[in-house]
Design an enzyme around this catalytic site. Structure first.
Site, PDB file in Angstrom:
ATOM      1  N   GLY A  38       0.304 -36.280  -2.015  1.00 26.93           N
ATOM      2  CA  GLY A  38       0.404 -37.916  -1.059  1.00 26.93           C
ATOM      3  C   GLY A  38       1.257 -38.659  -1.117  1.00 26.93           C
ATOM      4  O   GLY A  38       1.534 -39.561  -0.114  1.00 26.93           O
ATOM      5  N   ASP A  93      -1.803 -42.318  -1.440  1.00 28.10           N
ATOM      6  CA  ASP A  93      -1.408 -42.957  -0.453  1.00 28.10           C
ATOM      7  C   ASP A  93      -3.029 -43.313   1.173  1.00 28.10           C
ATOM      8  O   ASP A  93      -2.345 -43.807   1.407  1.00 28.10           O
ATOM      9  CB  ASP A  93      -1.140 -41.015   0.366  1.00 28.10           C
ATOM     10  CG  ASP A  93      -2.583 -40.734  -0.029  1.00 28.10           C
ATOM     11  OD1 ASP A  93      -3.521 -40.233  -1.040  1.00 28.10           O
ATOM     12  OD2 ASP A  93      -2.042 -38.656   0.271  1.00 28.10           O
ATOM     13  N   ASP A  96     -10.262 -43.344   0.749  1.00 26.57           N
ATOM     14  CA  ASP A  96     -10.639 -42.600   2.074  1.00 26.57           C
ATOM     15  C   ASP A  96     -12.451 -43.307   1.298  1.00 26.57           C
ATOM     16  O   ASP A  96     -13.364 -43.950   1.625  1.00 26.57           O
ATOM     17  CB  ASP A  96     -11.200 -41.188   1.807  1.00 26.57           C
ATOM     18  CG  ASP A  96     -11.631 -40.896   3.136  1.00 26.57           C
ATOM     19  OD1 ASP A  96     -12.160 -41.829   4.341  1.00 26.57           O
ATOM     20  OD2 ASP A  96     -12.518 -39.221   3.616  1.00 26.57           O
ATOM     21  N   LYS A 124      -8.840 -46.585   4.717  1.00 23.50           N
ATOM     22  CA  LYS A 124     -10.098 -45.940   6.287  1.00 23.50           C
ATOM     23  C   LYS A 124     -11.130 -46.862   5.816  1.00 23.50           C
ATOM     24  O   LYS A 124     -11.958 -46.157   4.806  1.00 23.50           O
ATOM     25  CB  LYS A 124     -10.147 -44.043   5.526  1.00 23.50           C
ATOM     26  CG  LYS A 124      -8.955 -43.890   7.177  1.00 23.50           C
ATOM     27  CD  LYS A 124     -10.176 -42.482   6.867  1.00 23.50           C
ATOM     28  CE  LYS A 124      -9.341 -41.146   6.908  1.00 23.50           C
ATOM     29  NZ  LYS A 124      -9.598 -39.618   7.007  1.00 23.50           N
ATOM     30  N   PHE A 145      -8.714 -38.634  11.183  1.00 20.97           N
ATOM     31  CA  PHE A 145      -7.459 -37.866   9.400  1.00 20.97           C
ATOM     32  C   PHE A 145      -6.352 -37.728  10.585  1.00 20.97           C
ATOM     33  O   PHE A 145      -5.422 -37.451  11.195  1.00 20.97           O
ATOM     34  CB  PHE A 145      -7.901 -36.085   9.624  1.00 20.97           C
ATOM     35  CG  PHE A 145      -7.384 -35.657   9.016  1.00 20.97           C
ATOM     36  CD1 PHE A 145      -7.964 -35.771   8.027  1.00 20.97           C
ATOM     37  CD2 PHE A 145      -6.430 -34.977   9.706  1.00 20.97           C
ATOM     38  CE1 PHE A 145      -8.046 -34.994   5.888  1.00 20.97           C
ATOM     39  CE2 PHE A 145      -4.867 -34.330   8.043  1.00 20.97           C
ATOM     40  CZ  PHE A 145      -6.177 -33.803   6.116  1.00 20.97           C
ATOM     41  N   VAL A 146      -4.995 -38.559   9.613  1.00 20.55           N
ATOM     42  CA  VAL A 146      -4.099 -38.576   9.593  1.00 20.55           C
ATOM     43  C   VAL A 146      -3.266 -37.881   8.602  1.00 20.55           C
ATOM     44  O   VAL A 146      -3.029 -37.214   7.768  1.00 20.55           O
ATOM     45  CB  VAL A 146      -3.838 -40.252   9.165  1.00 20.55           C
ATOM     46  CG1 VAL A 146      -4.319 -41.027  10.508  1.00 20.55           C
ATOM     47  CG2 VAL A 146      -4.072 -41.134   7.708  1.00 20.55           C
ATOM     48  N   ASP A 152      -0.821 -34.538   4.393  1.00 17.65           N
ATOM     49  CA  ASP A 152      -0.465 -33.720   4.502  1.00 17.65           C
ATOM     50  C   ASP A 152      -1.967 -32.941   5.688  1.00 17.65           C
ATOM     51  O   ASP A 152      -2.748 -33.447   5.536  1.00 17.65           O
ATOM     52  CB  ASP A 152      -0.343 -32.342   3.388  1.00 17.65           C
ATOM     53  CG  ASP A 152      -1.662 -32.294   2.755  1.00 17.65           C
ATOM     54  OD1 ASP A 152      -2.347 -32.768   2.436  1.00 17.65           O
ATOM     55  OD2 ASP A 152      -2.032 -31.041   3.195  1.00 17.65           O
ATOM     56  N   ARG A 158       3.798 -33.800   6.034  1.00 19.20           N
ATOM     57  CA  ARG A 158       4.459 -33.928   4.751  1.00 19.20           C
ATOM     58  C   ARG A 158       5.421 -35.242   4.823  1.00 19.20           C
ATOM     59  O   ARG A 158       5.901 -36.214   4.737  1.00 19.20           O
ATOM     60  CB  ARG A 158       4.248 -34.099   3.364  1.00 19.20           C
ATOM     61  CG  ARG A 158       3.375 -33.273   2.694  1.00 19.20           C
ATOM     62  CD  ARG A 158       3.387 -33.473   1.037  1.00 19.20           C
ATOM     63  NE  ARG A 158       2.104 -32.419   0.451  1.00 19.20           N
ATOM     64  CZ  ARG A 158       1.222 -32.831  -0.221  1.00 19.20           C
ATOM     65  NH1 ARG A 158       0.706 -34.189   0.588  1.00 19.20           N
ATOM     66  NH2 ARG A 158       0.161 -31.811  -0.436  1.00 19.20           N
TER      67      ARG A 158
HETATM   68  P1  5GP Z   1     -11.302 -40.132  -1.081  1.00 17.03           P
HETATM   69  O1  5GP Z   1     -10.833 -39.424  -2.609  1.00 17.03           O
HETATM   70  O2  5GP Z   1     -11.198 -41.369  -1.404  1.00 17.03           O
HETATM   71  O3  5GP Z   1     -12.344 -39.293  -0.148  1.00 17.03           O
HETATM   72  O4  5GP Z   1      -9.833 -39.105  -0.586  1.00 17.03           O
HETATM   73  C1  5GP Z   1      -8.480 -39.855  -1.447  1.00 17.03           C
HETATM   74  C2  5GP Z   1      -7.819 -38.414  -0.836  1.00 17.03           C
HETATM   75  O5  5GP Z   1      -7.734 -37.406  -0.301  1.00 17.03           O
HETATM   76  C3  5GP Z   1      -6.452 -38.782  -0.310  1.00 17.03           C
HETATM   77  O6  5GP Z   1      -5.756 -38.971  -1.578  1.00 17.03           O
HETATM   78  C4  5GP Z   1      -5.583 -37.399   0.036  1.00 17.03           C
HETATM   79  O7  5GP Z   1      -5.402 -36.453  -0.596  1.00 17.03           O
HETATM   80  C5  5GP Z   1      -6.802 -37.308   0.909  1.00 17.03           C
HETATM   81  N1  5GP Z   1      -7.931 -37.630   2.462  1.00 17.03           N
HETATM   82  C6  5GP Z   1      -8.503 -39.151   2.827  1.00 17.03           C
HETATM   83  N2  5GP Z   1      -8.231 -38.699   4.053  1.00 17.03           N
HETATM   84  C7  5GP Z   1      -7.223 -38.256   4.530  1.00 17.03           C
HETATM   85  C8  5GP Z   1      -6.798 -38.410   5.849  1.00 17.03           C
HETATM   86  O8  5GP Z   1      -7.525 -38.917   6.636  1.00 17.03           O
HETATM   87  N3  5GP Z   1      -5.411 -37.360   5.778  1.00 17.03           N
HETATM   88  C9  5GP Z   1      -4.758 -36.359   5.003  1.00 17.03           C
HETATM   89  N4  5GP Z   1      -4.203 -36.149   4.872  1.00 17.03           N
HETATM   90  N5  5GP Z   1      -5.267 -36.239   3.487  1.00 17.03           N
HETATM   91  C10 5GP Z   1      -6.849 -37.718   3.114  1.00 17.03           C
HETATM   92 MG    MG Z   2      -4.494 -37.014  -2.569  1.00 20.43          MG
END
Ligand code: 5GP
Ligand code: MG
Length: 181
Positions: A38, A93, A96, A124, A145-146, A152, A158
């Protein structure tokens, strides 16, 4: 698709971040550890705006297993450079729940870098489940969700030059165009 961040907004944000990094590190060499896939586009844009010596190291972490819900986290660091004693910047990227950054940070710290800071393109809001926060984020976004600019949905989108929101109509169109095999 609803556009959240235009190409121009993204470039301005990265320019701002690059200036901040340059102020902080000066001419010191840094090793950028980018979480694939990402952060690919951010990585390419960011490193071209930095003038200190830069090493680029890749680490693979996948948490979204095909859909928009977070699953287990797989980390593959077989393509990592040696970071012991180096000033490191971890790049992802989107922040979350914080799981990815937390896990990867733990992994990198065990390799004893001289310093470790983290950067994410998108933060986020209202999703965090871990105490760790990124040192820098470029944009705060709502809980949607973006895709695009590296991010992706089922490995597509992407290459969009902007960040857009994958809404229900977009999901429906996607599934019509790409039925499951
Ligand atoms: P976390 O581990 O912080 O919950 O999530 C981070 C990873 O989840 C990011 O590196 C990304 O790959 C994916 N992710 C989280 N939110 C989104 C979103 O809104 N869109 C996309 N495409 N990937 C997300
Ligand atoms: Mg990622």
């Amino acid at each position: 698709m609803k556009i959240l961040l235009t190409e121009q907004e993204l470039q301005l944000g990265i320019e701002r971040l690059a200036k901040q990094i340059s102020l902080e590190y000066g001419e010191r060499p840094i090793t950028i550890v980018a979480i694939m896939t990402g952060s690919l586009v951010l990585l390419a844009d960011l490193i071209r705006r930095l003038e200190m010596p830069i090493r680029v190291s890749l680490i693979q972490a996948s948490s979204y297993r095909g859909g928009t819900e977070s699953g287990n986290l797989d980390v593959n660091d077989s393509t990592m450079l040696d970071i012991q004693g180096r000033d490191c910047l971890l790049v992802d990227d989107i922040f979350d729940t914080g799981k990815t950054l937390t896990r990867v940070t733990e992994r990198l710290k065990s390799l004893r870098p001289a310093s470790l800071k983290s950067i994410v393109l998108l933060y986020k809001e209202g999703r965090q489940e871990f105490p760790l926060e990124p040192d820098y984020f470029i944009f705060k976004i709502p809980d949607e969700f973006v895709v695009g600019y590296g991010l992706d949905y089922q490995d597509l989108y992407r290459n969009l030059p902007y960040v857009g929101v994958m809404e229900q109509v977009d999901l429906d169109a996607h599934h019509l165009a790409h039925p499951p095999a």
